[in-house]
Design a protein around this motif. Sequence first.
Motif, mmCIF file in Angstrom:
data_model
loop_
_atom_site.group_PDB
_atom_site.id
_atom_site.type_symbol
_atom_site.label_atom_id
_atom_site.label_comp_id
_atom_site.label_asym_id
_atom_site.label_seq_id
_atom_site.Cartn_x
_atom_site.Cartn_y
_atom_site.Cartn_z
ATOM 1 N N LEU A 47 39.319 36.699 29.046
ATOM 2 C CA LEU A 47 38.991 36.672 30.476
ATOM 3 C C LEU A 47 37.520 36.335 30.716
ATOM 4 C CD1 LEU A 47 40.959 39.669 32.041
ATOM 5 C CD2 LEU A 47 41.310 37.226 32.457
ATOM 6 N N HIS A 48 36.669 36.732 29.779
ATOM 7 C CA HIS A 48 35.242 36.426 29.919
ATOM 8 C C HIS A 48 34.973 34.941 29.688
ATOM 9 C CE1 HIS A 48 33.497 40.364 30.655
ATOM 10 N NE2 HIS A 48 34.406 40.850 29.847
ATOM 11 N N GLN A 49 35.855 34.287 28.952
ATOM 12 C CA GLN A 49 35.712 32.853 28.709
ATOM 13 C C GLN A 49 36.224 32.037 29.888
ATOM 14 O OE1 GLN A 49 33.987 32.170 25.976
ATOM 15 N NE2 GLN A 49 34.044 34.379 25.614
ATOM 16 N N LYS A 50 37.397 32.452 30.422
ATOM 17 C CA LYS A 50 38.010 31.732 31.529
ATOM 18 C C LYS A 50 38.907 32.688 32.305
ATOM 19 C CE LYS A 50 40.387 27.500 32.692
ATOM 20 N NZ LYS A 50 41.773 27.440 32.960
ATOM 21 N N ARG A 51 38.699 32.731 33.605
ATOM 22 C CA ARG A 51 39.491 33.601 34.475
ATOM 23 C C ARG A 51 40.918 33.084 34.615
ATOM 24 N NH1 ARG A 51 35.806 35.409 39.599
ATOM 25 N NH2 ARG A 51 34.195 36.443 38.386
ATOM 26 N N VAL A 52 41.800 33.981 35.046
ATOM 27 C CA VAL A 52 43.182 33.634 35.359
ATOM 28 C C VAL A 52 43.496 34.164 36.750
ATOM 29 C CG1 VAL A 52 43.951 33.596 32.946
ATOM 30 C CG2 VAL A 52 44.100 35.722 34.251
ATOM 31 N N ASP A 53 44.667 33.770 37.264
ATOM 32 C CA ASP A 53 45.068 34.208 38.598
ATOM 33 C C ASP A 53 45.909 35.479 38.563
ATOM 34 O OD1 ASP A 53 43.994 31.891 40.050
ATOM 35 O OD2 ASP A 53 45.522 30.776 38.930
ATOM 36 N N SER A 76 35.436 48.395 34.641
ATOM 37 C CA SER A 76 34.326 48.102 33.737
ATOM 38 C C SER A 76 33.207 47.394 34.497
ATOM 39 C CB SER A 76 34.808 47.216 32.593
ATOM 40 O OG SER A 76 33.719 46.903 31.739
ATOM 41 N N PRO A 77 31.962 47.783 34.266
ATOM 42 C CA PRO A 77 30.843 47.132 34.951
ATOM 43 C C PRO A 77 30.756 45.630 34.660
ATOM 44 C CG PRO A 77 30.098 49.110 33.798
ATOM 45 C CD PRO A 77 31.526 48.887 33.410
ATOM 46 N N ASP A 78 31.286 45.198 33.510
ATOM 47 C CA ASP A 78 31.229 43.773 33.186
ATOM 48 C C ASP A 78 32.556 43.053 33.428
ATOM 49 O OD1 ASP A 78 32.619 44.844 31.026
ATOM 50 O OD2 ASP A 78 31.664 43.524 29.566
#
Length: 178
Positions: A47-53, A76-78
């Motif tokens: 998810l940090h590399q590429k978001r999803v819907d 999570s803060p990040d």
Amino acid sequence: MTDLKSIEIMLIDDNRQMRAITAAILQAAGCRMIREMGDGASALESLHQKRVDLAIVDFNMFPLDGVAFTRLVRNSPDSVDPFLPVIMMTGHSAKHRVMEARDAGVTEFVTKPFTPKALLDRVQAVIQNPRAFVRTEGYFGPDRRRRNAPDYAGPWRRATDDHPTRTAEEAEVLYISE
């Protein structure tokens, strides 16, 4: 039915066969962008590399299960998207498991074995009827109330509920006692 061609879904399950079945259902419904992950930890990293819907996640995985994944996405803060719709799919349908998933912030729940219709109904629900999010001291996620019935007469469960016959003091006492 919403066109799923432009929706990117992350499918998270440690069982390769379950991922294949679920992906086939989604593809048959028109989904062309499915990212498959074998556990919650690798899914969070992805998810940090590429978001999803939308994320469809299994309950029971190692090293990070679906409930822990959902809590981290929500709190999570990040977190890259705390509002990410999460559909929990699991064979663990005991009431305490459903409540645990709900309390982690899961948007929808589907029990294995499921029909294609059941899965697609949940996908459509998060797309067509997104729920408002609620933040309290101990919870962040979709509003757990499915509907607000205008003719409902109580018991009112929140101090913020608008009830014409209850004083603010009565509402506060009820809120604190729960």
